[in-house]
Structure formats: C-alpha cells, structure tokens
Design an enzyme around this catalytic site. Structure first.
Site, PDB file in Angstrom:
ATOM      1  CG  MET A 140      -2.004   0.999   1.306  1.00  0.00           C
ATOM      2  SD  MET A 140      -1.559   2.679   1.749  1.00  0.00           S
ATOM      3  CE  MET A 140      -0.993   2.537   3.402  1.00  0.00           C
ATOM      4  N   GLY A 141       0.466   2.218  -0.782  1.00  0.00           N
ATOM      5  CA  GLY A 141       1.090   3.530  -0.777  1.00  0.00           C
ATOM      6  C   GLY A 141      -0.019   4.566  -0.770  1.00  0.00           C
ATOM      7  CG  HIS A 142       0.515   8.294   1.364  1.00  0.00           C
ATOM      8  ND1 HIS A 142       0.712   9.405   0.582  1.00  0.00           N
ATOM      9  CD2 HIS A 142       1.635   8.136   2.087  1.00  0.00           C
ATOM     10  CE1 HIS A 142       1.900   9.908   0.835  1.00  0.00           C
ATOM     11  NE2 HIS A 142       2.490   9.154   1.735  1.00  0.00           N
ATOM     12  N   GLY A 143      -0.089   7.519  -2.049  1.00  0.00           N
ATOM     13  CA  GLY A 143      -0.222   8.272  -3.287  1.00  0.00           C
ATOM     14  C   GLY A 143       0.047   9.752  -3.117  1.00  0.00           C
ATOM     15  CE1 TYR A 152       2.463   3.913  -4.163  1.00  0.00           C
ATOM     16  CE2 TYR A 152       1.871   6.078  -4.970  1.00  0.00           C
ATOM     17  CZ  TYR A 152       2.422   5.284  -3.994  1.00  0.00           C
ATOM     18  OH  TYR A 152       2.941   5.840  -2.853  1.00  0.00           O
TER      19      TYR A 152
END
Length: 160
Positions: A140-143, A152
């Site tokens: 997961m990455g918050h962007g 992503y």
C-alpha cells in the site's frame, strides 16, 4: 567537519516505523563515513505530533539553517521519500532556498525515480514476499496528487 548528510523524509509517528527509519538512517550514515548527519521531516503534521510528545524533529529548512550555523559548507540531502511527489518537491524548494548559504548543496532522488527503479523494487519485493498458494500479499502507498503517482500503476504492471 564541513560536510553533512541530511536525511529527509515525510516522517512518521508510529514507533515501529520510527525504528525502521532509524535503521535506514544508520545505513545511510554508514555509507558516508566522516560526514555529519542530520534528520529532517517534511510533514508538518508529523513534526507537530512528535513535538507534542516531547520528541521534536526539524523541518528541512530548520535542519539546513542549523547546519549552516555549525559551519557546514557542503550538504547532500538524501530523501527517504518513495516517489517524486509533493513532499519531495517541498524538500527541493527548501534546499533551493538554503543553497546560497553553502558552497555546495545537492538533493538526491527518491526511491522510485524511474523505470529501472520500479523494476528493481518489484523484483526485490517479489523475492522478499514470494507467491504462495492461499496467500495474498498487499502493498500500500498513500499516493500523491503529483504526476509521480504514476509510479503505483507502473509498479502494479511490473508485478503482473
């Protein structure tokens, strides 16, 4: 000592993540023997939360001002950011504003700064978390609102 490595990233308030960042900072410091090291967090929210807990961390501008006051002439700023997003752009702006006070000030690149970096990270993650029957692995990455958010889907494409 007239040269310093400023290790700068978003920061975190999560104790276990702070331990991981400390390990990364130690590895970076070991790669720069003889250099003074300093830490900075770009997130005002994180800095305020840590200050409220009695554990303040400098902003990049504050850390650079302290290094200048200490007589440091050469600074390399190494971000711990994942991609070239908004926080990285803020870091570069802080460094550009402080640059006239130093003989040399350079800013490194974040982890995912191009296609080869995306491929290398995907390969490493697939090695560390190999596929297994009945098991799902989620990254997961918050962007970011920045163009760099394309890292992503690029990473997902390499995984696929």
């Amino acid at each position: 000592m007239n040269q310093a490595l400023l290790i700068a990233g978003f920061g975190t308030t999560v104790p276990s993540a702070q331990e991981e960042l400390a390990g990364l900072e130690a590895a970076l410091a070991a790669a720069a023997p003889g250099w003074q090291t300093a830490r900075a967090y770009t997130s005002g929210m994180v800095r305020r939360a840590l200050a409220a807990r009695g554990r303040p961390v400098d902003s990049p501008a504050e850390a650079l001002a302290k290094l200048k006051a200490a007589g440091v002439e050469k600074v390399f700023v190494q971000p711990t950011h994942f991609l070239c997003g908004i926080e990285y752009e803020k870091l570069k702006a802080d460094a550009a504003a402080a640059a006239p006070g130093f003989a040399r000030l350079r800013v490194g690149r974040p982890l995912l700064d191009g296609t080869e970096a995306v491929r290398a990270l995907a390969a490493l993650l697939m090695e560390l978390c190999p596929a297994a029957e009945g098991r799902a692995v989620i990254f997961m990455g918050h962007g970011t609102a920045a163009f760099a958010n394309l890292a992503y889907p690029a990473l997902q494409t390499v995984f696929e």
